[in-house]
Scaffold this motif. Structure first.
Motif, short mmCIF file in Angstrom:
data_model
loop_
_atom_site.label_atom_id
_atom_site.label_comp_id
_atom_site.label_asym_id
_atom_site.label_seq_id
_atom_site.Cartn_x
_atom_site.Cartn_y
_atom_site.Cartn_z
N ARG A 98 -5.74 6.72 3.67
CA ARG A 98 -6.32 8.06 3.63
C ARG A 98 -5.25 9.08 4.02
O ARG A 98 -4.66 9.00 5.10
CB ARG A 98 -7.52 8.14 4.57
CG ARG A 98 -8.69 7.32 4.10
CD ARG A 98 -9.91 7.50 4.99
NE ARG A 98 -11.05 6.72 4.49
CZ ARG A 98 -12.26 6.72 5.05
NH1 ARG A 98 -12.47 7.44 6.15
NH2 ARG A 98 -13.24 6.00 4.51
N PRO A 126 -4.93 3.17 7.00
CA PRO A 126 -5.55 2.36 5.94
C PRO A 126 -7.01 2.74 5.73
O PRO A 126 -7.76 2.96 6.68
CB PRO A 126 -5.43 0.93 6.47
CG PRO A 126 -4.27 0.98 7.40
CD PRO A 126 -4.32 2.33 8.05
N ASP A 127 -7.40 2.82 4.45
CA ASP A 127 -8.79 3.19 4.13
C ASP A 127 -9.70 1.99 4.41
O ASP A 127 -9.56 0.93 3.79
CB ASP A 127 -8.89 3.59 2.66
CG ASP A 127 -10.22 4.26 2.34
OD1 ASP A 127 -11.27 3.68 2.67
OD2 ASP A 127 -10.21 5.37 1.79
N PRO A 128 -10.64 2.16 5.32
CA PRO A 128 -11.51 1.02 5.69
C PRO A 128 -12.50 0.64 4.60
O PRO A 128 -13.11 -0.44 4.66
CB PRO A 128 -12.23 1.52 6.94
CG PRO A 128 -12.24 3.01 6.80
CD PRO A 128 -10.95 3.37 6.12
N ASP A 129 -12.69 1.51 3.59
CA ASP A 129 -13.65 1.21 2.53
C ASP A 129 -13.04 0.43 1.37
O ASP A 129 -13.76 0.04 0.45
CB ASP A 129 -14.25 2.52 1.98
CG ASP A 129 -15.12 3.24 3.00
OD1 ASP A 129 -15.68 2.54 3.86
OD2 ASP A 129 -15.25 4.48 2.92
N PRO A 143 -10.45 -2.82 0.34
CA PRO A 143 -9.64 -3.97 0.77
C PRO A 143 -8.25 -3.87 0.16
O PRO A 143 -8.01 -3.07 -0.76
CB PRO A 143 -10.41 -5.17 0.21
CG PRO A 143 -11.08 -4.63 -1.01
CD PRO A 143 -11.45 -3.21 -0.67
#
Length: 510
Positions: A102, A296-299, A301
């Motif tokens: 993000r 890192p975008d948690p949504d 993988p």
């Protein structure tokens, strides 16, 4: 290569011995590029909304694009496929596992308050772009190419004093291609951008429409005294024309030099180019990576790409421009430069290949396709295979009559103009085009002079009328010989063979 991000070392190009370019007022120009290529998927990178251009505002956006609560992104496999194809086209490393992050910033047209992009581990790492500038081969190293989503667009209605937001572009898939600071002039930067444009359109991952924003370039420009550390860069955003690109960089270089010479300090900034004034103007101070607070975008993988997927893509890709250029060099004995020029687009390469095969004279075919035929297409602003252009067989028929000595180069240019005007695509057979060329030659009296006796008489008259030039030739003045050749060609109305004229003149002046 490591799967971590290839870190940009600001002094890498000095350590690697990168060549310097022409100095501007004693300063060396340093240019790096970031290019946003819109990928040719039917839907967006994280939603199923369409990517069509020109829809009514906010009619081509989904809950994911609007960032409604609970809406989650889902990766578009087609976007990944296109990233792989680009990586293979530029000899880059395709990461087996890459990560989405993000990128946080706050603009009205960014509905989530962050952009989903890639930072530490991009999907494409390294690679290079090779091209020619003024006949000299150049190479620009790529740092990376990463997948990301586009933002929306702010609409300003000045006549009513209001602004609105159109989120149709939000979520459009982009591949951002980042170079090392390897370019040393605006001309070199434009040549690089044109070659990159050729590659992404050739392999079909981007339509290349600069007016619609499908291919947008940001130029990072700085100047320094030779041997000094890199200067402070300013980023010229959203250059969507090769002409404006060169104008913007040239202005920015002059402006930075003037500031430094006046004792002022360059501030890192994002600037825009105004084509009406020909000037750049600061839009905002330029952020560094830390200002975006990447995480890192948690949504999403990690993006995992198997070697099998990469190799399957490699096997299915059509020939790249450089591969076809090598084939033309081997098959037709062309120079590397000519072969590169002839592979500027698939249709251009196909047109040349047809002319070369049918004419039986690849070198003349190359000269004519790159010369008269290409110039005519440029005048009409059409592709070389457009219906308004001559059929390749027509050009091949013309070249056959040059090859067998029927037409001189001057006569051939005249015949081409009539062929272009009247018989672009009338026939299906080569014999019919040859017959039509013969008719033009006969009706316009274009047949090359082959009577040696008649030509010798004309040359004798030219020598008698140009005694001063004759004396100068015998004294070793080569320009005087050129003048005699010109007079002889004029006397024959361009119908003599220039090589034969030269030979006869040398013989008579020996």
């Amino acid at each position: 290569m490591s799967q971590t991000q290839p870190t940009v070392n600001p002094f890498a190009e000095m350590q690697a011995g990168r060549p310097t370019g022409p100095l501007v007022q004693g300063y060396e120009v340093i240019i790096g590029f970031e290019t946003h290529t819109q990928l040719t998927t039917q839907s967006k990178i994280f939603s199923r909304a369409p990517t069509s251009f020109g829809a009514e505002p906010n009619t081509a956006a989904s809950a994911v694009d609007f960032a409604l609560p609970g809406a989650l992104p889902v990766m578009n496999k087609g976007a990944v496929q296109r990233a792989i194809e680009f990586g293979l086209a530029v000899d880059a490393h395709i990461a087996e596992s890459s990560v989405f992050a993000r990128k946080n910033y706050f603009y009205p047209d960014l509905p989530k308050g962050y952009q989903i992009s890639q930072f530490e581990i991009p999907v494409v790492q390294g690679g290079q772009i090779e091209f020619f500038l003024d006949g000299v081969k150049k190479s620009v190293r790529l740092v990376r190419a990463h997948l990301e989503e586009d933002a929306g667009k702010s609409l300003h209605e000045d006549f009513i004093g209001q602004s609105g937001i159109d989120l149709n572009r939000a979520g459009t898939p982009l591949l951002e291609i980042v170079t090392e600071p390897d370019m040393r002039s605006s001309a070199e930067a434009v040549a690089y951008a044109k070659e990159l444009h050729k590659i992404v359109t050739w392999i079909g991952i981007c339509d290349g429409n600069m007016q619609e924003g499908s291919f947008r370039c940001d130029a990072n420009v700085s100047v320094r005294k030779p041997g000094a550390e890199l200067g402070i860069r300013r980023e010229i955003k959203n250059l969507n024309s090769f002409k404006f690109m060169q104008q913007a960089i040239d202005y920015e270089v002059r402006w930075q030099i003037e500031q430094i010479e006046d004792g002022k300090t360059i501030q890192q900034a994002t600037v825009l180019f105004d084509p009406d004034t020909g000037e750049t103007r600061a839009m905002r101070t330029k952020e560094d990576a830390a200002d975006y607070r990447y995480f890192p975008d948690p949504d999403l993988p990690p993006l995992v790409i198997s070697r099998e997927w990469v190799e399957k893509t490699r096997s299915e890709m059509k020939k790249l421009p450089r591969e076809l250029a090598c084939e033309f060099q081997t098959k037709y004995g062309l120079s590397e430069y000519d072969a590169a020029q002839l592979t500027q687009s698939p249709v251009f390469a196909k047109y040349f290949d047809s002319v070369a095969n049918v004419s039986g004279n690849p070198k003349l075919a190359s000269n004519w396709v790159l010369g008269e035929v290409s110039a005519a297409a440029n005048r009409l602003q059409v592709e070389i295979d457009d219906v308004t252009m001559p059929d390749p067989m027509a050009v091949a028929a013309l070249i056959r009559r040059i090859s067998d000595g029927t037409l001189s180069h001057t006569g051939a240019k005249t015949a081409f103009q009539e062929l272009f005007a009247s018989i672009k695509r009338q026939f299906q057979e080569l014999a019919d085009y040859i017959a039509e060329i013969d008719r033009i030659i006969e009706s316009r009296d274009l047949k090359q002079m082959s009577d040696t006796g008649e030509l010798e008489k004309i040359i004798d008259d030219v020598l008698a009328a140009n005694a001063k030039n004759v004396e100068e030739v015998r004294a070793g003045n080569t320009k005087a010989m050129n003048a005699l050749v010109g007079q002889a060609m004029k006397a024959t109305k361009g119908k003599a063979n220039p090589a034969q004229v030269n030979e006869l003149l040398k013989k008579k002046l020996a």
